[in-house]
Design a protein around this motif. Structure first.
Motif, PDB file in Angstrom:
ATOM      1  N   ARG A  51       0.804  -1.224   0.000  1.00  0.00           N
ATOM      2  CA  ARG A  51       0.000   0.000   0.000  1.00  0.00           C
ATOM      3  C   ARG A  51       0.837   1.275   0.000  1.00  0.00           C
ATOM      4  N   ASP A  52       1.905   1.265  -0.801  1.00  0.00           N
ATOM      5  CA  ASP A  52       2.696   2.483  -0.934  1.00  0.00           C
ATOM      6  C   ASP A  52       1.808   3.608  -1.465  1.00  0.00           C
ATOM      7  N   GLY A  53       1.996   4.788  -0.918  1.00  0.00           N
ATOM      8  CA  GLY A  53       1.166   5.934  -1.251  1.00  0.00           C
ATOM      9  C   GLY A  53      -0.002   6.138  -0.301  1.00  0.00           C
ATOM     10  N   TRP A  54      -0.354   5.120   0.466  1.00  0.00           N
ATOM     11  CA  TRP A  54      -1.438   5.209   1.440  1.00  0.00           C
ATOM     12  C   TRP A  54      -0.912   5.769   2.755  1.00  0.00           C
ATOM     13  N   LEU A  55      -1.826   6.245   3.566  1.00  0.00           N
ATOM     14  CA  LEU A  55      -1.475   6.733   4.901  1.00  0.00           C
ATOM     15  C   LEU A  55      -1.552   5.616   5.920  1.00  0.00           C
ATOM     16  N   SER A  56      -0.593   5.617   6.833  1.00  0.00           N
ATOM     17  CA  SER A  56      -0.440   4.561   7.825  1.00  0.00           C
ATOM     18  C   SER A  56      -0.183   5.190   9.184  1.00  0.00           C
ATOM     19  N   LEU A  57      -0.266   4.381  10.193  1.00  0.00           N
ATOM     20  CA  LEU A  57       0.178   4.774  11.522  1.00  0.00           C
ATOM     21  C   LEU A  57       1.649   4.408  11.679  1.00  0.00           C
TER      22      LEU A  57
ATOM     23  N   TRP B  62      -0.544  15.398  10.528  1.00  0.00           N
ATOM     24  CA  TRP B  62      -1.458  15.274  11.660  1.00  0.00           C
ATOM     25  C   TRP B  62      -2.871  15.384  11.116  1.00  0.00           C
ATOM     26  N   SER B  63      -3.715  14.427  11.462  1.00  0.00           N
ATOM     27  CA  SER B  63      -5.098  14.406  10.990  1.00  0.00           C
ATOM     28  C   SER B  63      -6.051  14.360  12.177  1.00  0.00           C
ATOM     29  N   PRO B  64      -7.177  15.086  12.099  1.00  0.00           N
ATOM     30  CA  PRO B  64      -8.177  14.958  13.158  1.00  0.00           C
ATOM     31  C   PRO B  64      -8.650  13.505  13.266  1.00  0.00           C
ATOM     32  N   LEU B  65      -8.742  13.003  14.479  1.00  0.00           N
ATOM     33  CA  LEU B  65      -9.208  11.629  14.689  1.00  0.00           C
ATOM     34  C   LEU B  65     -10.606  11.409  14.127  1.00  0.00           C
ATOM     35  N   ASP B  66     -11.407  12.453  14.104  1.00  0.00           N
ATOM     36  CA  ASP B  66     -12.786  12.312  13.633  1.00  0.00           C
ATOM     37  C   ASP B  66     -12.975  12.713  12.171  1.00  0.00           C
ATOM     38  N   ALA B  67     -11.896  12.958  11.441  1.00  0.00           N
ATOM     39  CA  ALA B  67     -11.991  13.332  10.027  1.00  0.00           C
ATOM     40  C   ALA B  67     -10.765  12.795   9.284  1.00  0.00           C
ATOM     41  N   LEU B  68     -10.621  11.482   9.264  1.00  0.00           N
ATOM     42  CA  LEU B  68      -9.455  10.858   8.631  1.00  0.00           C
ATOM     43  C   LEU B  68      -9.508  11.020   7.119  1.00  0.00           C
ATOM     44  N   PRO B  69      -8.360  11.175   6.482  1.00  0.00           N
ATOM     45  CA  PRO B  69      -8.328  11.208   5.017  1.00  0.00           C
ATOM     46  C   PRO B  69      -8.830   9.885   4.434  1.00  0.00           C
ATOM     47  N   ALA B  70      -9.284   9.924   3.205  1.00  0.00           N
ATOM     48  CA  ALA B  70      -9.858   8.739   2.553  1.00  0.00           C
ATOM     49  C   ALA B  70      -8.838   7.635   2.334  1.00  0.00           C
ATOM     50  N   ASP B  71      -7.575   7.987   2.235  1.00  0.00           N
ATOM     51  CA  ASP B  71      -6.563   6.994   1.856  1.00  0.00           C
ATOM     52  C   ASP B  71      -5.773   6.427   3.036  1.00  0.00           C
ATOM     53  N   VAL B  72      -6.410   6.309   4.195  1.00  0.00           N
ATOM     54  CA  VAL B  72      -5.799   5.607   5.327  1.00  0.00           C
ATOM     55  C   VAL B  72      -5.959   4.111   5.066  1.00  0.00           C
ATOM     56  N   VAL B  73      -4.919   3.324   5.300  1.00  0.00           N
ATOM     57  CA  VAL B  73      -4.976   1.869   5.130  1.00  0.00           C
ATOM     58  C   VAL B  73      -6.242   1.364   5.823  1.00  0.00           C
ATOM     59  N   PRO B  74      -7.082   0.581   5.115  1.00  0.00           N
ATOM     60  CA  PRO B  74      -8.412   0.231   5.647  1.00  0.00           C
ATOM     61  C   PRO B  74      -8.437  -0.403   7.039  1.00  0.00           C
ATOM     62  N   TYR B  75      -7.566  -1.357   7.332  1.00  0.00           N
ATOM     63  CA  TYR B  75      -7.643  -1.976   8.657  1.00  0.00           C
ATOM     64  C   TYR B  75      -7.183  -1.013   9.745  1.00  0.00           C
ATOM     65  N   MET B  76      -6.321  -0.063   9.399  1.00  0.00           N
ATOM     66  CA  MET B  76      -5.915   0.947  10.369  1.00  0.00           C
ATOM     67  C   MET B  76      -7.054   1.929  10.614  1.00  0.00           C
TER      68      MET B  76
END
Length: 150
Positions: free
Chosen positions: A26-32, A105-119
């Protein structure tokens, strides 16, 4: 079974995300911040190591709380531990630019669309107080919080 630990580094209602690069997954996706546990380390030890390696901060055991577990079927059986940490020492920086294209930094209640799904599911669960979900198994719920279809 492969085990991993992921850190929700939280500051002022925001969570730190990293853009994956050069990892093959998932290169290009956002992760923790986080990754696979070593054979000789605990979840807390792995969280501390990953924080130091990836973003150059020091977290102490007493500042880390495991808040969610995801058991998923994706290229084999995997268990992901998610821990929240609101205090650390040092300044957050991209310490692995070969694996991370940038931090945000992203608001916990407004995550970007491209966060890895299981995360994303684990973050949603954390906010809702739900500690466990499974994904990819034939008897998994359709998503982390909709148990009505089961």
């Amino acid at each position: 079974m492969i085990a991993a630990v992921w850190l929700l580094l939280v500051r002022d209602g925001n969570v730190l995300l990293s853009r994956r690069r050069g990892t093959g997954y998932r290169d290009g996706w956002l992760s923790l911040v986080g990754g696979h546990l070593e054979d000789d380390e605990s979840v807390y030890g792995g969280a501390a190591r990953e924080a130091r390696e990836e973003v150059g901060v020091t977290v102490r055991r007493r500042e880390v709380e495991v808040v969610s577990v995801v058991h998923r079927l994706e290229g084999g059986s995997r268990v992901d531990f998610f821990a929240v940490c609101g205090r650390w020492t040092g300044e957050v920086s991209n310490a692995e630019p070969h694996k991370c294209a940038g931090l945000l930094w992203s608001p916990l209640d407004a995550l970007p669309a491209d966060v890895v799904p299981y995360m994303r599911a684990a973050i949603v669960n954390y906010r809702a107080g739900c500690w466990f979900t499974s994904r990819g198994w034939p008897d998994s719920f359709p998503n982390s919080l909709d148990h009505t279809a089961y």
